[in-house]
Design an enzyme around this catalytic site. Structure first.
Site: not given
Ligand SMILES: [Zn+2]
Length: 327
Positions: A120, A122, A199, A221, A252
């Site tokens: 990812c 982030c 997710k 998010r 998740k």
């Molecule tokens: Zn992320």
């Protein structure tokens, strides 16, 4: 046939009988241990919100991975805290980046341990979002399609560093196909993709954001992670990732979504991973520290419940403890 002929207690009478008819078994071989590797530290730094979990230098990550493997845990999942962050998250695809370096070091020391790398942006972006941010005035948008190239590039860098599995966690549409195509193009057709397929935008990620230093600088998010209320959509997400080439799909977090684990497992018949996330871990730790819960019994019950719901693989910060208790 009903009571009195039927008495379910007959098979609960002894430890041996209970073991004989036990439907779900918990095994260290089903667990994945997540680790946080940080650039520029030379010792373990405890993560306050997650007692027992530390920020690790590469050398400590090698030790910790070896410890997990010695306990029978077959895989680790790596997150990185890089030297610096920028708008694009370029540290994610730096061949000398923190996760790439840690992956090489761990694979060299423990070649049989499975190294899964979170994939990812982030942890590497200055704004903390999982993709390319386009800002207009006070409004912002995480731009889906330009993000796919960056994720694909990152997947190649991680696989080249020796990652056995790459695990995209960004929730952009179309990322699994983009990553699969990039890996195949670069001669990495054998690298599996574990997609964070379903997710949720969850409150249970709180402690992780401290651990991974990845809290968004603005906004949240919810424009890319899922609404916790949506089960049908979670199944569609998983099906799409399977169609795009995911080898393993993930749900998740785990505990508020056991129904989705069951639905997605039954529907897709794919290997399914569930992520028992930081907030779920922190709740147990806090209650145990206050004497309100028997930690060992609670953890083993939680992990068994996630397996019973249909998860083949459980990613959990309890992995080392659970493996020790199961010995
Ligand atoms: Zn992320």
């Amino acid at each position: 046939m009903a009571f009195p002929q039927t008495r379910l207690r007959r098979l609960r009478a002894t430890h041996a009988l209970r073991g004989l008819v036990r439907e779900t078994r918990l095994d260290a071989a089903d667990l994945v241990y997540p680790m946080f590797v940080a650039h520029g530290i030379d010792r373990r730094e405890p993560i306050a919100a997650m007692p027992g979990i530390d920020h690790l230098s590469i050398a400590h990550a090698v030790d910790e991975a070896g410890e997990a493997q010695a306990l029978g845990v077959p895989a680790v999942l790596l997150f990185g805290l890089p030297a610096g962050k920028d708008e694009e998250g370029s540290g994610a695809w730096d061949d000398e980046g923190i996760v790439q370096l840690a992956t090489r070091a761990i694979k060299e020391a423990h070649p049989d341990l499975i190294v899964i790398t979170d994939l990812c942006l982030c942890e590497y972006t200055s704004h903390g979002h999982c993709g390319v941010v386009v800002q207009t005035g006070s409004e912002f948008e995480v731009d889906n399609d330009p993000t796919l190239d960056l994720l694909a590039r990152t997947s190649v860098s991680l696989a080249r560093a020796g990652a056995d599995v790459v695990a995209p966690s960004d929730m952009m549409d179309g990322r699994v196909a983009a990553i699969r195509a990039a890996l195949d193009r670069e001669g990495l057709a054998q690298t599996p993709i574990l997609s964070y397929a379903s997710k949720m935008a969850s409150a249970f990620y709180g402690p992780f954001r401290e651990a991974a230093d990845s809290a968004p600088a603005f906004g949240d998010r919810r424009s890319y992670q899922m609404d916790p209320a949506n089960g049908s959509e979670a199944l569609r997400e998983a099906r799409l990732d399977v169609d795009e080439g995911a080898d393993i799909v993930m749900v998740k977090p785990a505990l508020p979504y056991l129904d989705l684990i069951r639905t997605i497992k039954d529907d897709t018949q794919m290997p399914l991973a569930a992520y028992n996330v930081s907030g779920e871990y922190a709740m147990v730790k806090a209650a145990a520290a206050n004497g309100r819960l028997d930690e060992r019994a609670a953890v083993l019950e939680i992990l068994t419940g996630i397996r019973r719901a249909g998860a083949d693989i459980v990613i959990t910060y309890h992995a080392k403890d659970a493996a020790r208790w199961l010995q």
